[in-house]
Design an enzyme around this catalytic site. Structure first.
Site, PDB file in Angstrom:
ATOM      1  N   ARG A  53       0.823  -1.201   0.000  1.00 31.61           N
ATOM      2  CA  ARG A  53       0.000   0.000   0.000  1.00 31.61           C
ATOM      3  C   ARG A  53       0.860   1.256   0.000  1.00 31.61           C
ATOM      4  O   ARG A  53       1.976   1.268   0.522  1.00 31.61           O
ATOM      5  CB  ARG A  53      -0.960  -0.006   1.180  1.00 31.61           C
ATOM      6  N   LYS A  77      -8.872   1.111  -1.360  1.00 33.14           N
ATOM      7  CA  LYS A  77      -9.369   1.655  -0.099  1.00 33.14           C
ATOM      8  C   LYS A  77      -8.485   2.803   0.341  1.00 33.14           C
ATOM      9  O   LYS A  77      -7.263   2.730   0.239  1.00 33.14           O
ATOM     10  CB  LYS A  77      -9.399   0.572   0.988  1.00 33.14           C
ATOM     11  N   THR A  92      -9.646   5.911  15.556  1.00 30.66           N
ATOM     12  CA  THR A  92      -8.250   5.663  15.181  1.00 30.66           C
ATOM     13  C   THR A  92      -8.141   5.351  13.693  1.00 30.66           C
ATOM     14  O   THR A  92      -7.229   5.811  13.009  1.00 30.66           O
ATOM     15  CB  THR A  92      -7.682   4.488  15.993  1.00 30.66           C
ATOM     16  N   ALA A 147     -11.609  -0.617  19.413  1.00 36.78           N
ATOM     17  CA  ALA A 147     -12.686  -0.716  18.427  1.00 36.78           C
ATOM     18  C   ALA A 147     -12.725  -2.042  17.679  1.00 36.78           C
ATOM     19  O   ALA A 147     -13.780  -2.467  17.209  1.00 36.78           O
ATOM     20  CB  ALA A 147     -12.574   0.436  17.435  1.00 36.78           C
ATOM     21  N   VAL A 232      -2.538  -8.577  15.295  1.00 30.42           N
ATOM     22  CA  VAL A 232      -3.316  -7.694  14.429  1.00 30.42           C
ATOM     23  C   VAL A 232      -2.861  -6.240  14.500  1.00 30.42           C
ATOM     24  O   VAL A 232      -3.037  -5.480  13.551  1.00 30.42           O
ATOM     25  CB  VAL A 232      -4.821  -7.780  14.797  1.00 30.42           C
ATOM     26  N   ASP A 235       0.709  -2.293  11.944  1.00 26.17           N
ATOM     27  CA  ASP A 235       0.197  -1.845  10.648  1.00 26.17           C
ATOM     28  C   ASP A 235       0.987  -0.686  10.064  1.00 26.17           C
ATOM     29  O   ASP A 235       0.546  -0.043   9.119  1.00 26.17           O
ATOM     30  CB  ASP A 235      -1.289  -1.466  10.742  1.00 26.17           C
ATOM     31  N   SER A 300      -0.631 -10.162  10.887  1.00 23.43           N
ATOM     32  CA  SER A 300      -1.623  -9.532  10.018  1.00 23.43           C
ATOM     33  C   SER A 300      -1.429  -8.021   9.969  1.00 23.43           C
ATOM     34  O   SER A 300      -1.422  -7.356  11.006  1.00 23.43           O
ATOM     35  CB  SER A 300      -3.032  -9.855  10.537  1.00 23.43           C
ATOM     36  N   VAL A 301      -1.287  -7.497   8.760  1.00 29.66           N
ATOM     37  CA  VAL A 301      -1.249  -6.034   8.598  1.00 29.66           C
ATOM     38  C   VAL A 301      -2.409  -5.555   7.733  1.00 29.66           C
ATOM     39  O   VAL A 301      -2.612  -4.353   7.575  1.00 29.66           O
ATOM     40  CB  VAL A 301       0.090  -5.557   7.992  1.00 29.66           C
TER      41      VAL A 301
END
Length: 356
Positions: A53, A77, A92, A147, A232, A235, A300-301
């Site tokens: 990304r 996205k 966030t 969240a 998780v 990122d 996981s990113v």
């Protein structure tokens, strides 16, 4: 209600529509069906146009674009990550996405993706655990109760059969919030006072914290044989949760290595360290869990193909439930080469009518 074929119209899923769509489908059904769509796309991974990304990083956070295409459809996205936002009453993470027709370049869908990202992240985590966690896993620790936490819990129950949750956050109000929100679905919930307490007896350990810093949320003494780690929170560059010792003890699985090396917990490791791509486990090209004492970790990113799957999924759902607005987004002149003439015709309509 069918989607209007007028060329100027793009279906738009608002936050309100997304929430109502999820509730009409049912949260567990939505997560299970979404995970199935993600798995379908992971199984055809090689055909996708893939790239890390594109991010714009600052001391406050990151703003990113996440594009991909399967040759027929194109999706992207827009997403941000600003950990300090909660102190200002803001999320966030916020996001929106677009799905387009590769053949003509026209958008087919514009959608909110703040809620949808939380759902697809949780669905992907649980999907990975289906392949990497012990089959009889029933207890999950969730470290970080912000969240994303409830979505993770619901996905792991729907897809993996998790029944017991052990929750910890340095902000006890976040833990109380998470426990309160999950009382209805029938979990056995324990609110814990430390990471060490939370991981006691856990088959799966989910770390989903927000601080943008090199942190050690999960240390070597927290991880016993056979555990699956669902990491998780990582990122962006400079943000980690898992200690080096745990990384070295684990068999590590990732979405897209060129991105995970930059943003995941494996940014702490040399690029020569072995990692396995999750899609290869799904297709049988590589092995996942091979024994009950093996420590597995999904670093996981989040990757664009997951968002692509999510946009495909909701686009197929919205006509059944009439959960969209027709957005006048694209110029559609009578003659495609006469865009200026379209402007002139609008000007003429705005002129006051002469009175004779």
């Amino acid at each position: 209600m069918p989607i209007d074929p007028k060329l100027n119209v793009v279906p738009f899923i608002s936050v309100d529509h997304m929430m109502k769509l999820v509730l009409k489908v049912g949260i567990d059904t939505f997560l299970t069906e979404l995970a199935a769509e993600i798995e379908k796309d992971f199984r055809r991974w090689p055909i996708f146009d893939k790239k890390p990304r594109v991010g714009s990083h600052s001391q406050d956070g990151v703003i990113e674009l996440m594009p991909t295409s399967d040759g027929s459809l194109y999706g992207f996205k827009y997403v941000n990550g600003h950990p300090k936002n909660t102190h200002q009453g803001r999320q966030t993470v916020t996001a929106f996405g677009v799905l387009s027709d590769v053949g003509n370049g026209y958008p087919l869908l514009l959608s909110e993706m703040t809620i949808l990202t939380a759902l697809r992240t949780a669905a992907t985590s649980a999907l990975a655990a289906k392949y990497l966690a012990r089959p009889n896993s029933k207890t999950m620790a969730i470290i970080g109760n912000g969240a994303q936490s409830e979505f993770q819990a619901r996905a792991f129950r729907a897809i993996l059969g998790i029944q017991k949750l052990r929750l910890f956050d340095i902000d006890t109000s976040a833990t109380r919030k998470c426990a309160r929100n999950l009382t209805g679905p029938g979990f056995d919930i324990v609110e814990c006072g430390s990471v060490a307490e939370a991981v006691e007896g856990a088959d799966v350990i989910t770390t989903v914290t927000a601080d943008k810093q090199f942190a050690t949320i999960l240390s070597d003494n927290h991880v016993g044989p056979g555990v699956h780690i669902n990491a998780v929170g990582g990122d962006c560059p400079g943000k980690t949760e898992i200690s080096m010792e745990v990384l070295l003890r684990s068999d590590i699985f990732v979405e897209y290595p060129p991105q995970t090396w930059i943003e995941g917990d494996i940014q702490q490791l040399p690029r020569t360290h072995p990692v396995t791509e999750l899609w290869q486990v799904m297709t049988g090209e590589k092995t996942g869990r091979v024994g009950d004492r093996q420590i597995t970790m999904f670093d996981s990113v989040g990757f664009a193909i997951e968002d692509f799957s999510a946009l495909r999924y909701v686009r197929a759902k919205i006509t059944d439930f009439e959960m969209f607005t027709e957005l006048d987004l694209l110029a559609d002149p009578d003659e495609p080469r006469d865009l200026y003439g379209m402007l002139l015709r609008c000007e003429k309509k705005l002129e006051p009518t002469a009175v004779g």
